[in-house]
Design a protein around this motif. Structure first.
Motif, PDB file in Angstrom:
ATOM      1  N   GLY A  62       0.812  -1.221   0.000  1.00 53.82           N
ATOM      2  CA  GLY A  62       0.000   0.000   0.000  1.00 53.82           C
ATOM      3  C   GLY A  62       0.838   1.261   0.000  1.00 53.82           C
ATOM      4  N   ALA A  63       2.013   1.200   0.637  1.00 52.17           N
ATOM      5  CA  ALA A  63       2.867   2.382   0.728  1.00 52.17           C
ATOM      6  C   ALA A  63       3.407   2.815  -0.624  1.00 52.17           C
ATOM      7  CB  ALA A  63       4.020   2.128   1.691  1.00 52.17           C
ATOM      8  N   SER A  64       3.431   1.908  -1.594  1.00 51.14           N
ATOM      9  CA  SER A  64       3.923   2.300  -2.919  1.00 51.14           C
ATOM     10  C   SER A  64       3.046   3.389  -3.527  1.00 51.14           C
ATOM     11  CB  SER A  64       3.990   1.090  -3.850  1.00 51.14           C
ATOM     12  OG  SER A  64       2.693   0.606  -4.133  1.00 51.14           O
ATOM     13  N   GLN A  65       1.788   3.478  -3.068  1.00 53.16           N
ATOM     14  CA  GLN A  65       0.890   4.508  -3.583  1.00 53.16           C
ATOM     15  C   GLN A  65       1.298   5.910  -3.138  1.00 53.16           C
ATOM     16  OE1 GLN A  65      -1.425   3.888  -5.978  1.00 53.16           O
ATOM     17  NE2 GLN A  65      -0.322   1.952  -5.854  1.00 53.16           N
ATOM     18  N   THR A  66       2.080   6.009  -2.068  1.00 58.41           N
ATOM     19  CA  THR A  66       2.578   7.315  -1.632  1.00 58.41           C
ATOM     20  C   THR A  66       3.463   7.936  -2.699  1.00 58.41           C
ATOM     21  OG1 THR A  66       2.552   6.524   0.648  1.00 58.41           O
ATOM     22  CG2 THR A  66       3.776   8.538   0.222  1.00 58.41           C
ATOM     23  N   GLY A  67       4.382   7.137  -3.224  1.00 58.42           N
ATOM     24  CA  GLY A  67       5.258   7.634  -4.284  1.00 58.42           C
ATOM     25  C   GLY A  67       4.492   7.983  -5.542  1.00 58.42           C
ATOM     26  N   VAL A  68       3.495   7.158  -5.883  1.00 56.40           N
ATOM     27  CA  VAL A  68       2.670   7.428  -7.056  1.00 56.40           C
ATOM     28  C   VAL A  68       1.925   8.742  -6.872  1.00 56.40           C
ATOM     29  CG1 VAL A  68       0.689   6.624  -8.406  1.00 56.40           C
ATOM     30  CG2 VAL A  68       2.424   4.982  -7.641  1.00 56.40           C
ATOM     31  N   ARG A  89       0.738  14.098   3.566  1.00 57.69           N
ATOM     32  CA  ARG A  89       0.570  12.885   2.754  1.00 57.69           C
ATOM     33  C   ARG A  89       0.862  11.645   3.587  1.00 57.69           C
ATOM     34  NH1 ARG A  89      -1.972  11.409  -1.535  1.00 57.69           N
ATOM     35  NH2 ARG A  89      -1.302  13.276  -2.629  1.00 57.69           N
ATOM     36  N   VAL A  90       1.938  11.675   4.368  1.00 61.15           N
ATOM     37  CA  VAL A  90       2.305  10.524   5.189  1.00 61.15           C
ATOM     38  C   VAL A  90       1.274  10.308   6.303  1.00 61.15           C
ATOM     39  CG1 VAL A  90       4.051   9.621   6.772  1.00 61.15           C
ATOM     40  CG2 VAL A  90       4.752  10.692   4.635  1.00 61.15           C
ATOM     41  N   ALA A  91       0.755  11.396   6.879  1.00 70.45           N
ATOM     42  CA  ALA A  91      -0.266  11.259   7.928  1.00 70.45           C
ATOM     43  C   ALA A  91      -1.535  10.620   7.375  1.00 70.45           C
ATOM     44  CB  ALA A  91      -0.577  12.628   8.530  1.00 70.45           C
TER      45      ALA A  91
END
Length: 199
Positions: free
Chosen positions: A16-22, A50-52
């Motif tokens: 799921g964290a890969s969506q942060t970079g996207v 974004r991280v929160a």
């Protein structure tokens, strides 16, 4: 199920964290970041926001997986305090993955490439760790890498908090890994964000 679920939580949060970079790459490409720059907010707030948001999503993932797991037999054997600590640790792991993927998204600045760049290390690290199988069942050459793999420590710490047993060492080692990764990725992401928005 008691062994598998903590590892699957790490796996789900990592993917799921890969969506942060996207998302950050899309914001850069679409001009959303330029709109943010016109507001009276700091660049750090954009990244932290974004991280929160991802941390809230990760908490939802943990709750959903714990609920689904309990429906098929998973139980927290170490008590409610350890269960809350496991949820907090899982969200902390997700936060670290989010910062790492944020940095990757800022470096590549292309949504498709950011998605691949975020998934590639997660796939390698999770499938060469103890997320799904014990390290002792792996071939000898892979066991050494799996033991040094930080994802093995993360999954092991979550298992210790969920199932019980010695928790201090795996949790402390995992927190040390998380702190070390954050100490590198947060300043690097902020620096890259400033460079990307002034170029």
């Amino acid at each position: 199920i008691d062994y598998l679920l903590p590892g699957i939580v790490v796996l789900a949060i990592g993917f799921g964290a890969s969506q942060t970079g996207v998302a950050i790459a899309e914001d850069l490409a679409s001009g959303m970041i330029d709109r943010f720059r016109s507001l009276p907010i700091t660049g750090t707030a954009v990244l932290a926001g974004r991280v929160a948001a991802d941390a809230v999503r990760n908490l939802g993932v943990v709750v959903l997986m714990a609920g689904a797991g309990s429906a098929i037999g998973f139980r927290f054997h170490a008590g409610p305090g350890a269960a809350l600590a496991a949820a907090a640790l899982a969200v902390a792991v997700g936060t670290v993955f989010s910062w790492l993927n944020m940095l990757l998204g800022l470096l590549v600045r292309n949504p498709e490439a950011a998605g691949l760049a975020g998934l590639f290390p997660i796939i390698i690290l999770t499938f060469t760790s103890s997320t799904l199988v014990p390290v002792a069942t792996m071939p000898g050459w892979l066991q050494a890498f799996a033991r040094a793999n930080p994802v093995t420590g993360m999954a092991g710490a979550l298992r210790a908090l969920c199932v019980g047993g010695p928790t201090a060492r795996p949790v402390i080692e995992t927190l040390a890994w998380l702190a070390g990764i954050l100490a590198v990725t947060i300043p690097a992401a902020i620096s890259r964000y400033r460079h990307a928005t002034t170029a």
